[in-house]
Structures are given as structure tokens and as C-alpha cells.
Design an enzyme around this catalytic site. Structure first.
Site, PDB file in Angstrom:
ATOM      1  N   TYR A 240     -23.685 -22.869 -16.645  1.00 51.29           N
ATOM      2  CA  TYR A 240     -23.093 -23.022 -15.324  1.00 51.29           C
ATOM      3  C   TYR A 240     -23.802 -24.181 -14.612  1.00 51.29           C
ATOM      4  CZ  TYR A 240     -22.106 -22.044 -10.440  1.00 51.29           C
ATOM      5  OH  TYR A 240     -21.748 -22.153  -9.126  1.00 51.29           O
TER       6      TYR A 240
ATOM      7  N   ASP B 250     -27.083 -14.402 -18.875  1.00 51.35           N
ATOM      8  CA  ASP B 250     -26.115 -14.477 -17.779  1.00 51.35           C
ATOM      9  C   ASP B 250     -24.809 -13.896 -18.316  1.00 51.35           C
ATOM     10  OD1 ASP B 250     -24.122 -15.228 -15.965  1.00 51.35           O
ATOM     11  OD2 ASP B 250     -25.171 -17.064 -15.378  1.00 51.35           O
TER      12      ASP B 250
ATOM     13  N   ARG C 222     -34.171  -4.403   4.081  1.00 45.87           N
ATOM     14  CA  ARG C 222     -34.501  -5.388   3.040  1.00 45.87           C
ATOM     15  C   ARG C 222     -35.095  -4.677   1.829  1.00 45.87           C
ATOM     16  NH1 ARG C 222     -39.096  -7.721   3.549  1.00 45.87           N
ATOM     17  NH2 ARG C 222     -38.857  -8.414   5.703  1.00 45.87           N
TER      18      ARG C 222
ATOM     19  N   LYS D  47     -17.893 -13.163  -9.229  1.00 40.55           N
ATOM     20  CA  LYS D  47     -16.832 -13.361 -10.213  1.00 40.55           C
ATOM     21  C   LYS D  47     -16.207 -12.011 -10.612  1.00 40.55           C
ATOM     22  CE  LYS D  47     -18.546 -17.459  -9.643  1.00 40.55           C
ATOM     23  NZ  LYS D  47     -19.484 -18.105 -10.546  1.00 40.55           N
TER      24      LYS D  47
HETATM   25  C1  LIG Z   1     -20.745 -18.782 -10.444  1.00 35.40           C
HETATM   26  C2  LIG Z   1     -21.774 -18.606 -11.458  1.00 35.40           C
HETATM   27  C3  LIG Z   1     -23.132 -18.538 -11.125  1.00 35.40           C
HETATM   28  C4  LIG Z   1     -23.611 -18.700  -9.690  1.00 35.40           C
HETATM   29  O1  LIG Z   1     -23.192 -17.644  -8.876  1.00 35.40           O
HETATM   30  P1  LIG Z   1     -22.886 -17.757  -7.311  1.00 35.40           P
HETATM   31  O2  LIG Z   1     -22.429 -16.391  -6.954  1.00 35.40           O
HETATM   32  O3  LIG Z   1     -21.862 -18.817  -7.119  1.00 35.40           O
HETATM   33  O4  LIG Z   1     -24.181 -18.112  -6.639  1.00 35.40           O
HETATM   34  C5  LIG Z   1     -24.048 -18.328 -12.148  1.00 35.40           C
HETATM   35  N1  LIG Z   1     -23.661 -18.211 -13.433  1.00 35.40           N
HETATM   36  C6  LIG Z   1     -22.365 -18.288 -13.788  1.00 35.40           C
HETATM   37  C7  LIG Z   1     -21.990 -18.152 -15.229  1.00 35.40           C
HETATM   38  C8  LIG Z   1     -21.379 -18.490 -12.828  1.00 35.40           C
HETATM   39  O5  LIG Z   1     -20.091 -18.576 -13.195  1.00 35.40           O
END
Ligand SMILES: *Cc1c(COP(=O)(O)O)cnc(C)c1O
Length: 373
Positions: free
Chosen positions: A108, A182, A56, A207
Site C-alpha cells: 500500500y 496486513d 483513551r 476497507k
Molecule cells: C488503505 C490501506 C491502508 C491504510 O489505511 P487507512 O485507513 O487509509 O489509514 C493500509 N494498508 C492497506 C492494504 C490499505 O489498503
């Protein structure tokens, strides 16, 4: 490795790593939850940056990945987490009850849901900003403001916010306000928020960073040792770490990130051209780079038929992978956003979001042509 270009950094990630005594070129998967101590005095003088005790806190496979993430985003330290939402949660562990956070208003859906939860249960106060009007932003900053949260290009309406300009503006008012970006949509291939003046970057590594629709992951990369220390403590304490196997898979995927992003862009640009000339489409939203395209169907009643006619493109949530995916944000990712806000932002029932994959763009265009008939 800092002096090399991004393609070289990524291709070489993990090679020549001090984590490995055998000279492996590819990073091994260290599936060990715990690590043996040599002698009692080792525990007394434990160096968490150099030694291992428990996975961890640190794991060699994850560490190579985290070092790569830090290099990629030009940050002080990187953290690999079990999902994008876990990454966002780690960032918010820096704040406390009563703090104020300003965020762009087109986010998001899951982030929006989390902010609601924090304001309801943890007394964090959120105000929204359109990502454009600087005077409005300045008016929203108070003595309690601790952070500005930006998603750019925004999801799903592809609005862009100038990170360099906004970081300078906000830090000019109060250098302690954290500018957080983000960077899931553009990735460091097209945008490096820390180099532009931001303090923290987060990613849903599910992603583009992983890019193969096969894992869930998140990343946080920060600038400055003080934030790095706080995040390190909170990361180890709350424990939403990425496991060694997925760390390895993500590291492997990162090696082709520049190549993939270039092809996503090339495919998306070809599709945008087609959509702009399609009589079935009333408007196309595309930020210029990357694989994400949003577009409005002229006739909402054709929606079901559109989905029925897709063979290559999957009707599925998520984005950024090799396989093309299409979503209906109003009914899927952004369902938790209040309808009034959705309408105001243009997230209507006829808005589709396409994550352009790495299939041949001619096949994708033929498919869209047929589905939009
Ligand atoms: C998908 C997404 C998230 C969340 O991520 P997860 O891996 O699904 O928990 C946060 N910000 C953006 C822009 C996203 O497309």
C-alpha cells in the site's frame, strides 16, 4: 464464544456482553470520556482489564469491538485505532532505532511512505523482498532483523505470499522476529494470519471490515501476552484510539462481513470472466477471492474516456465498500513510490484497480462493457 463459526461470532458480537447491565442485544454507544471512581481504594487497586477510568485507556463500546476483532483473527488481544495508518504506526512502536525490517516490495502506498519516513528520521532500516523467493529472504535476515512485513494479496498487483511457510521459515531462524501481516484485502474470512503462524495482524478497517465507505479505522490484533502488554502500553500512551461512535459503527458493520465478502467475491469473479474476454484489456490480476481486481488497459489513450463513461463505479480512492470504486494506482495510492520501482512492479499508467462493490454484477459488467468500448 470461541467454539462457534465466524458468522455466529459476528452476529452475536456484543450480545450477552458483561459490559452492559441492561441486557441490550445491540451494543450501546458509550459517549463518555471519563468514568467515575467509587472510592479512593478503587484507584489503588485499579484493574484496567475490568474497570474503566478514561476512554483513551478503554471504553466499553470500543472494548466490545476489540474483543470481537481478537476473536475474528484468533488473537490474544485486539486494538481499534483511528485509521489503518495509526494501526501500522502502533505496530512500529515496538521497534527502535537501528532495527532492521524486511518487507514485501508491493505495498500500500501509504505504508511505503511511512517506511521511508521511519528510515529517514528514526534510523529504522528496511530491505525489500519479492514475497516469493525463500532463499533470498533467508539471505536478508541478520542479527538485527526484528520483523517481516507482508501484504498478501499485494496491492495492487495481487501477488500472494504463503504466510504459513514463511512464518515457519523465519521463526525457525529466529523465533523473536515478528511476522506481521496486513490483512486488509482478504480479511479473516479468507485468511487468518495468526492461525497460520504470524505474530501480528493489521487492518485498514476503513476497507472491508467497515465495508460501507463511511468511516476511517484501523485494527491491530496480536498473539501472545508479551506483545499484547507492550502494545497496550504504547496504545494508551500515544492515543490514536477509535472513538465510541465509529467503534459502534464498525462493530455493526462487522456483523455482515461474511455475507458481504461472499457477495464481493461472487461479483468480482463474474467481472474477472468478462474482463478476461474483453479485447480492450491486456491482462487481469485477481487472487481468486475477495472483491479486488487489477487490470491493464490495452490502449492508454482511452483512459480518460473510460472514466468519463462510468456512471455507477466511482473514480475514487479506497476500497472494500458496498459502492464500487476504481483507482489509477500510479497516479493515486502509489504516487509516492519511486517511478523505477513502480515500473518494475508493473504499476504502470494503464493499470486500473477495481474494488467490486455489492451492486448487481450484471449492471457492473454492462457499465464496464460500455466504458471499455
Ligand atoms: C488503505 C490501506 C491502508 C491504510 O489505511 P487507512 O485507513 O487509509 O489509514 C493500509 N494498508 C492497506 C492494504 C490499505 O489498503
Amino acid at each position: 464464544m470461541e467454539k462457534y463459526e465466524i458468522e455466529t461470532l459476528l452476529a452475536q458480537a456484543g450480545n450477552h456482553s458483561p459490559e452492559d447491565p441492561y441486557g441490550t442485544v445491540a451494543t450501546p454507544i458509550y459517549l463518555s470520556s471519563t468514568f467515575r471512581h467509587g472510592k479512593l481504594s478503587d484507584v489503588d487497586h485499579f484493574d484496567y482489564e475490568k474497570q474503566y477510568a478514561y476512554s483513551r485507556m478503554a471504553n466499553p463500546t470500543r472494548k466490545v469491538l476489540e474483543q470481537t476483532l481478537a476473536l475474528l483473527e484468533e488473537g490474544t488481544k485486539g486494538f481499534a485505532l483511528s485509521s489503518g495508518m495509526a494501526a501500522i504506526e502502533l505496530v512500529f512502536s515496538l521497534f527502535k532505532s537501528g532495527d532492521e525490517v524486511i518487507s514485501t516490495n508491493d505495498l500500500y502506498g501509504g505504508t511505503f511512505r511511512y517506511f521511508d519516513h521511519l528510515s529517514e528520521h528514526y534510523n529504522l532500516n528496511f530491505t525489500q523482498w519479492d514475497g516469493k523467493n525463500n532463499n533470498e529472504l533467508v539471505k536478508k535476515i541478520t542479527a538485527k532483523t526484528v520483523a517481516l512485513w507482508i501484504e498478501t494479496p499485494s496491492n495492487p498487483t495481487m501477488k500472494k505470499t504463503d504466510i504459513a511457510e514463511i512464518s515457519a521459515l523465519v521463526h525457525g531462524i529466529n523465533p523473536d522476529i515478528k511476522v506481521i501481516v496486513d490483512n486488509t484485502f482478504y480479511t479473516p474470512i479468507y485468511q487468518k494470519p495468526l492461525a497460520l503462524g504470524a505474530d501480528i495482524v493489521v487492518h485498514s478497517a476503513t476497507k472491508y471490515l467497515s465495508g460501507h465507505n463511511d468511516l476511517l479505522g484501523g485494527a491491530v490484533i496480536c498473539k501472545g501476552t508479551k506483545i499484547a502488554e507492550s502494545l497496550t502500553f504504547n496504545f494508551n500512551t500515544t492515543g490514536a484510539v477509535l472513538d465510541p461512535f465509529d467503534s459502534w459503527l464498525l462493530l455493526r458493520s462487522l456483523k455482515t462481513l461474511p455475507l458481504r465478502m461472499r457477495q464481493h467475491t461472487e461479483n468480482a469473479q463474474a467481472i474477472v470472466k468478462f474482463l478476461q474476454n474483453s479485447s480492450a484489456v491486456s491482462k487481469v490480476l485477481y487472487p481468486g477471492e475477495g472483491g479486488m481486481i487489477s487490470f491493464y488497459l490495452k490502449d492508454k489513450s482511452k483512459l480518460a474516456l473510460f472514466f468519463d463513461n462510468l456512471k455507477i463505479i466511482s473514480f475514487a480512492e479506497s476500497l472494500g465498500g458496498i459502492e464500487s470504486l476504481v483507482t489509477l494506482p500510479a497516479k493515486q495510492t502509489h504516487h509516492d513510490m519511486p517511478i523505477e520501482q513502480r515500473e518494475k512492479l508493473g504499476i504502470t499508467d494503464n493499470l486500473l484497480r477495481l474494488s467490486t462493490g455489492l451492486e448487481n454484477s450484471k449492471d457492473l459488467i454492462d457499465e464496464l462493457k460500455n466504458a471499455l468500448k
